[in-house]
Design an enzyme around this catalytic site. Structure first.
Site: not given
Lengths: 302, 302
Positions: A19-20, A208, A210, A241, A250
């Site tokens: 997803r992300d 979460h 990055h 990003c 991520n």
């Protein structure tokens, strides 16, 4: 001094690659490849895999096939496949697809709430409230992402009290978990500790990070030492990003697994299978994995 | 829980880019570029810059110009320029070049001592002893690198007691500092804490991490929390890992600076000047910097 005694014995890896990760990749990935990706990740022992998003295809064309994907997904026993749901319309589509777990995506800052949701910081809660209520009435579990928890491209450093206030509203609303997001990757370990300890309890918190500025794993270590036991990561470090020219997005699941293995923390994932999956996906995307572990293990020795 | 109160207020960055970085880069860098590199690093506020190595040019052709470089180097006031010295012959060359600070390079494992020094683990100390004695008689400060402190490509995990024994011998010999090296980048934070706390005192310890598996900064954070206040790093992350196909080598100075800034730890370096220097050096090497911070700050916003 650090005290490894405070570390959790087990960590839930919340895999966000499909997803992300994919939503931020420009190369179009077809449905069959996505299904194989999900199956490989489950086969590698991951037990929480965020599968797709019901955000309007105009904003995330990569995931426009969410309904199709969920219809064709062969769910493995014991694996949770949450999907991102932006609003009530998205929830309707998610319910029609038979999902059991959803995530909503809120902002900790005024500017990002306006830019991403076209709402004020306060107005977003009014938008999410009926989504969470309806989802829970239907027996779904609801996770809340809180983005821009540390820095914001427009507002700079984000005050801890502001993040805690927003986070508590999401938890009070009925979300079972709050994922604190460093959306632009600027946080450092001290900030992480400061924010996490500002909450009354750590049980409902996830992190979460990055890796835009190389801090993701150090931040994760700080969070683990504060007692956090759910960590978001993306297989192969998928997903750039969106707010920096950097290709790194991520935290890579493989790099997280290396840390957890070293600390003796249980997680259930199979590192070689993950690396193999990320090498395969890197070929599909036509670019090398951003994961250091994948790069090191997949490359021939010099 | 982490306690930022235990962190050092100030950290010495031991910059190894011109030596450990360049010696592992295949692209030949000319003398003028090396001199400019050293001057830019000093201009960026770094106060300890390992300048070159007197290892035989057969082994490190990139640094064959060590004597020339030191003859032409315009030393800045307040900046220390240590050089690596492998043995008595190297020390003679270093003394002739007028150096004031040297570093020796020992192994924590039997296999690497034999492969790198053609000596047993014990025999290496007999080789270093007269080097250290002579250097100290001449008024030089001597640093000891101890390599393979966590894992070794041939022996696997290295026992803590073995590393502590070897490290103590180097300190007892008269070295003022011991740099604990994760030469192949496999260490994780718990191991770092275990090793550092196994020494009687942390005052003489420095750490040298490689980012091969993405752990360098998390390991650094663990070391800082144990009280370590000297950290080795390489501008732009120069220097690949000679024991893995990975392109990632030393911890990048810029990524370290980002962490230290976030933790409020003094270090004296100027991040924009460092980034500019690493972008310039990346052009000379014809490949992008391995530093996440350099990548993020140097790239145009998307």
């Amino acid at each position: 001094m650090l005290t490894t005694a405070n570390l959790p014995g087990e960590v839930t890896i919340w895999e966000v690659g499909p997803r992300d990760g994919l939503q931020n990749e420009k190369t179009v990935i077809d449905l069959g490849t996505k299904l194989e990706f999900l199956d490989r990740l489950a086969g590698a022992g991951l037990r929480t895999i965020e599968a797709t998003s019901f955000v309007h295809p105009r904003w995330v064309p990569q995931l426009a096939d969410a309904a199709d994907l969920l219809a064709k997904l062969e769910r493995r026993a014991g694996v949770r496949y949450p999907v991102l749901v932006p609003n009530e319309r998205g929830l309707e589509r998610a319910l029609a697809a038979g999902v059991e777990s959803i995530a909503i995506f809120a902002s900790a800052t005024e500017t990002f709430a306006r830019r991403n949701l076209n709402r004020s910081l306060d107005e977003q809660f009014a938008m999410f409230d009926p989504v969470v209520r309806r989802a829970r009435d239907e027996g779904l579990e609801v996770r809340a992402y809180l983005s821009m928890c540390f820095g914001d491209p427009w507002e700079g450093k984000v005050p801890v009290a502001q993040v805690v206030r927003a986070g508590k509203r999401l938890l009070d609303m009925g979300c079972f978990q709050l994922s604190l997001g460093d959306t632009i990757g600027v946080a450092t370990a001290g900030q992480v500790e400061e924010l996490i300890t500002a909450f009354d309890s750590v049980g409902a918190l996830a992190v979460h990070f990055h890796d835009t500025y190389g801090q993701a794993l150090a931040n994760t270590l700080a969070a683990l030492h504060c007692g956090v036991s759910t960590v978001d990561s993306s297989a192969g470090g998928l997903g750039g990003c969106p707010f920096a020219g950097s290709a790194t997005g991520n935290l890579a699941t493989e790099d997280l697994v290396w840390l957890l293995d070293g600390l003796g923390i249980q997680h259930g994932a199979d590192l070689p299978a993950l690396v193999e999956t990320s090498v395969w996906m890197a070929e599909k995307l036509g670019k090398p994995s951003a994961s250091r572990v994948v790069t090191a293990l997949a490359a021939p020795p010099r």
